[in-house]
Design a protein around this motif. Structure first.
Motif, mmCIF file in Angstrom:
data_model
loop_
_atom_site.group_PDB
_atom_site.id
_atom_site.type_symbol
_atom_site.label_atom_id
_atom_site.label_comp_id
_atom_site.label_asym_id
_atom_site.label_seq_id
_atom_site.Cartn_x
_atom_site.Cartn_y
_atom_site.Cartn_z
ATOM 1 N N PRO A 30 0.832 -1.210 0.000
ATOM 2 C CA PRO A 30 0.000 0.000 0.000
ATOM 3 C C PRO A 30 0.866 1.259 0.000
ATOM 4 C CG PRO A 30 -0.749 -1.564 1.661
ATOM 5 C CD PRO A 30 0.578 -2.054 1.181
ATOM 6 N N LEU A 31 0.517 2.196 -0.897
ATOM 7 C CA LEU A 31 1.177 3.498 -0.924
ATOM 8 C C LEU A 31 0.340 4.548 -0.202
ATOM 9 C CD1 LEU A 31 2.456 3.666 -4.634
ATOM 10 C CD2 LEU A 31 3.732 2.987 -2.591
ATOM 11 N N LEU A 32 -0.970 4.463 -0.367
ATOM 12 C CA LEU A 32 -1.913 5.355 0.309
ATOM 13 C C LEU A 32 -3.094 4.536 0.790
ATOM 14 C CD1 LEU A 32 -2.042 8.370 -2.212
ATOM 15 C CD2 LEU A 32 -0.914 8.351 0.027
ATOM 16 N N PRO A 65 -6.347 -0.222 1.906
ATOM 17 C CA PRO A 65 -5.453 0.352 0.886
ATOM 18 C C PRO A 65 -6.247 1.037 -0.221
ATOM 19 C CG PRO A 65 -5.494 -2.054 0.737
ATOM 20 C CD PRO A 65 -6.232 -1.689 1.988
ATOM 21 N N ALA A 66 -5.746 2.191 -0.658
ATOM 22 C CA ALA A 66 -6.381 2.948 -1.739
ATOM 23 C C ALA A 66 -5.517 2.957 -2.990
ATOM 24 C CB ALA A 66 -6.653 4.379 -1.293
ATOM 25 N N VAL A 67 -4.205 3.090 -2.805
ATOM 26 C CA VAL A 67 -3.248 3.081 -3.919
ATOM 27 C C VAL A 67 -2.129 2.111 -3.547
ATOM 28 C CG1 VAL A 67 -1.659 4.432 -5.327
ATOM 29 C CG2 VAL A 67 -3.770 5.480 -4.481
ATOM 30 N N ARG A 111 1.380 0.028 -10.387
ATOM 31 C CA ARG A 111 0.593 0.756 -9.404
ATOM 32 C C ARG A 111 -0.876 0.645 -9.738
ATOM 33 N NH1 ARG A 111 5.495 3.106 -9.578
ATOM 34 N NH2 ARG A 111 6.285 4.255 -7.748
ATOM 35 N N TYR A 112 -1.696 0.564 -8.690
ATOM 36 C CA TYR A 112 -3.147 0.504 -8.889
ATOM 37 C C TYR A 112 -3.821 1.572 -8.043
ATOM 38 C CZ TYR A 112 -7.947 -1.163 -9.274
ATOM 39 O OH TYR A 112 -9.294 -1.239 -9.519
ATOM 40 N N LEU A 113 -4.662 2.374 -8.683
ATOM 41 C CA LEU A 113 -5.470 3.376 -7.994
ATOM 42 C C LEU A 113 -6.889 2.841 -7.915
ATOM 43 C CD1 LEU A 113 -3.113 4.970 -9.590
ATOM 44 C CD2 LEU A 113 -4.517 6.980 -9.152
ATOM 45 N N SER A 114 -7.383 2.620 -6.702
ATOM 46 C CA SER A 114 -8.727 2.066 -6.533
ATOM 47 C C SER A 114 -9.784 3.155 -6.421
ATOM 48 C CB SER A 114 -8.774 1.190 -5.284
ATOM 49 O OG SER A 114 -8.652 1.979 -4.117
ATOM 50 N N GLY A 128 -1.465 13.527 -9.086
ATOM 51 C CA GLY A 128 -0.164 14.006 -9.539
ATOM 52 C C GLY A 128 0.986 13.370 -8.775
ATOM 53 N N ARG A 129 0.819 13.217 -7.460
ATOM 54 C CA ARG A 129 1.897 12.619 -6.671
ATOM 55 C C ARG A 129 2.095 11.145 -7.023
ATOM 56 N NH1 ARG A 129 -0.089 16.115 -2.518
ATOM 57 N NH2 ARG A 129 -1.378 14.464 -1.619
ATOM 58 N N VAL A 130 0.998 10.433 -7.259
ATOM 59 C CA VAL A 130 1.127 9.032 -7.659
ATOM 60 C C VAL A 130 1.842 8.929 -9.002
ATOM 61 C CG1 VAL A 130 -0.135 6.946 -8.301
ATOM 62 C CG2 VAL A 130 -0.903 8.298 -6.345
#
Length: 663
Positions: A545-547, A558-560, A571-574, A583-585
């Motif tokens: 998890p990143l975010l 986990p969200a990202v 990377r996956y953005l949910s 932008g940061r991702v």
């Protein structure tokens, strides 16, 4: 581009001589020469003039016009004129006029009035194209064939009986047996099972939701039906003039037509682009569409075949382009791969639906502001002639799949707010703001030229396309995938095990449950990002998890995520993150993939920097002066030497031939 194209950047636009007395033509040709026009589109809506009756022809006027342009050294993009059938044809056969999903047969009096499946229209169009090809194939003015005009404009589908029969034939070829169709369409749901292909109709207005796979196949059929018309015309033209290229003008990122398939049958991709001068970020959307046009033929130069010199006539409020804007936006198309800058139209109409649409030669004639800009820009394009043929190299790509777009925007989904353009735009805006030029790629494309692959949404995903993406990551590529992806297969059936389906292993996550965000609400993600519209209950299966969600029912989930896969990462953005969070991702992915902007130092806000081969374009989209970093070389617009910086006026531009290519 071809035997008949003048050297350099093509410049001109649509010319409709049938609207004017013949004595005006010589004046127009002389003014075109003065303005630097090299290419004109002729005959787009001239069917009624060329063929006033079923067995009568009037080519004399077009003969004289083609000879006039040849004498003036102006090349012609000759249209096949099939976009608007004449009254005599429409009245000769009932089924020429298309029918809406509600059963309304549309009436004559506008344009594009035809059913793609009607045999009367097909025969008449073929007869017209053959007559034009036989007469003008060897004419010295002919440089390009312009097939039809804006396929799908006004009418993208027809629900008449001819179309229904055509749809059944298309289904028979696709599925062979009605049993296979029943399986693919899932017709055991709601007792929709068919015993014979003859029982199938188009998805007309029904009491409730129509079978989603039927609707998806209908979208495929409608794109194919229009493409079949295009191919019929192209085959006739190729028979008579195999050395003359052909195009048909797209309407930017247009949902109804699968441009990847269409582009395979184009010699040159061309586009009609009409960004709104009243839109503060209209130039970003224009850049997106220009990148798509360049990408459709693998980076080959394309033609901007139509744009407005100033105001259009079809918006609720038609704002003109302030002085300098049409120049700036035209240079933007050139920066992003266009080798031709053309307009609708040359001389402004006095009658008809587009009489208030601007033109290169406005109503006021040569005394007008518009005319002065027309002449000035023609001279500038001559100074940029050497740019023609150069190409852009991009290291990031966005996956675009029309079939996924069609399926994504079906009915009865967890949220109707998940729309392709709205999902794509923030990702593109983030890359644009960072000076990253991207290509668009089809889901089956070769990904090896790219370090970073972006998939804002791939709702529909074939297993073989997922393997291509996974293999690219495993070999050292990097992937960023957006939410609601890998949900269904090519038949709009849910992938077993849930989303992201065949990307589950490379992304290292699985979606437990979709969790749409109600309108007007948002949830916190990480310390300061927010997500609206969409979120997912995500379970990490190896991904880090990143975010995480920081509020709402999913708080702590986990969200990202980021997953290491072979020599690459995914990377996956949910969720649908706000601009700063997204932008940061993307910054993390860009850094890891080593994808960098054109300039080491960022230009001022509002200044666009694009590298086309050895040429650096700097475009100031603001109303204030801008001091921008640059690369050493010569500004082709001014002839002045450039070192490490350049001063740009409001709506100003520089086109720098970089020092490494100085002659």
């Amino acid at each position: 581009m071809s035997r008949g194209f003048p050297e350099g950047i093509q410049y001109g636009g649509d010319y409709n001589p049938e609207q004017w007395p013949e004595e005006t033509w010589a004046e127009d040709a002389a003014l075109m020469r003065k303005a630097g026009v090299t290419l004109v589109t002729v005959g787009v809506f001239a069917w009624a003039r060329l063929q006033p009756g079923p067995d009568s022809w009037e080519f004399g006027w077009l003969d004289r016009l083609m000879d006039l342009f040849a004498a003036h050294g102006i090349a012609v993009d000759l249209a096949t004129a099939t976009a608007s059938p004449p009254a005599w044809l429409v009245r000769s056969a009932t089924y020429v006029r298309p029918v809406t999903a509600d059963g309304v047969r549309l009436e004559f009096g506008s344009r594009q009035l035809y059913c793609p499946s009607d045999p009367t229209y097909v025969r008449a169009a073929g007869k017209l194209v053959r007559a034009l090809a036989e007469r003008y194939a060897r004419h010295p003015a002919l440089a390009l064939w312009h097939i039809h005009n804006e396929y799908g404009d006004h009418v993208t589908e027809c629900f008449c009986e001819e179309s229904a029969a055509d749809f059944r034939d298309w289904l028979r070829k696709r599925y062979r047996t009605v049993e296979e169709l029943n399986r693919v369409w899932g017709t055991d749901f709601w007792s929709q099972r068919y015993g014979d292909f003859r029982q199938i109709e188009p998805p007309r207005t029904a009491p409730g939701p129509v079978n989603p796979t039927q609707v998806l196949d209908w979208r495929r059929f409608c794109s194919d039906a229009l493409l079949r018309l295009h191919r019929l015309e192209r085959d006739v033209l190729r028979t008579h003039s195999p050395d003359v290229p052909a195009t048909t003008n797209f309407m930017s990122m247009f949902k109804a037509l699968d441009h990847w398939e269409w582009a395979r049958h184009e010699d040159i991709v061309s586009d009609d682009a009409y960004p709104d001068p009243a839109g503060p970020a209209a130039h970003v959307g224009a850049a997106l569409n220009h990148d798509l046009m360049r990408s459709l033929k693998g980076g080959r130069p394309w033609l901007l075949l139509e744009q407005a010199p100033s105001a259009v006539s079809w918006r609720p409020v038609n704002v003109p382009k302030r002085p300098g804007l049409q120049r700036l936006w035209s240079l933007q198309a050139l920066a992003r791969g266009a080798d031709g800058i053309l307009y609708f139209q040359w001389r402004q109409s006095r009658a008809g639906a587009e009489k208030f649409h601007s033109a290169l030669l406005p109503h006021r004639g040569t005394a007008s502001r518009g005319w002065r800009e027309t002449v000035r820009f023609g001279a500038e394009l001559r100074r940029l002639a050497e740019v023609a043929g150069s190409r852009i190299t991009a290291r990031a790509a966005i996956v675009l799949d029309w079939h996924s777009w069609w399926a994504l925007e079906g009915t009865d989904h967890p949220s109707e707010r998940m729309r392709w353009r709205e999902l794509l735009r923030p990702w593109y805006e983030a890359l644009y703001a960072r000076g990253i030029t991207v290509d668009f790629v089809a889901p089956d494309a070769d990904l090896s030229p790219y370090r970073l692959v972006l998939a804002p949404n791939l709702y529909l995903l074939r297993a073989e396309h997922a393997r291509r993406i996974a293999d690219h990551v495993h070999g050292g590529g990097h992937l960023v995938c957006g939410p609601f992806s890998g949900v269904v297969d090519e038949h709009d059936h849910l992938h077993p095990g849930g989303a992201p389906g065949p990307l589950r292993e490379v992304l290292g996550v699985v979606v437990d449950e979709f969790w749409p965000v109600p309108d007007g609400e948002s949830v916190r993600v990480g310390e300061d990002a927010r997500a609206s519209v969409w979120s997912e209950w995500l379970v990490a299966e190896g991904a880090r998890p990143l975010l995480a969600y920081a509020s709402g029912a999913l708080a702590g989930q986990p969200a990202v995520t980021r997953n290491a896969w072979g020599r690459g990462s995914a990377r996956y953005l949910s969720c649908r993150l706000d601009a700063e969070g997204l932008g940061r991702v993307l910054d993390g992915a860009l850094c890891e993939a080593e994808v960098t902007p054109v300039l080491d130092a960022a230009p001022p806000a509002g200044v666009e920097a694009v590298r086309r081969g050895p040429y650096l374009f700097l475009l100031n989209h603001t109303d204030r002066e801008a001091d921008s970093p640059a690369l050493p070389g010569t500004d082709l617009l001014t002839g002045e030497q450039v070192h490490d910086r350049v001063q740009l006026g409001p709506l100003g531009a520089a086109v720098v031939r970089t020092v490494s290519t100085e002659r």
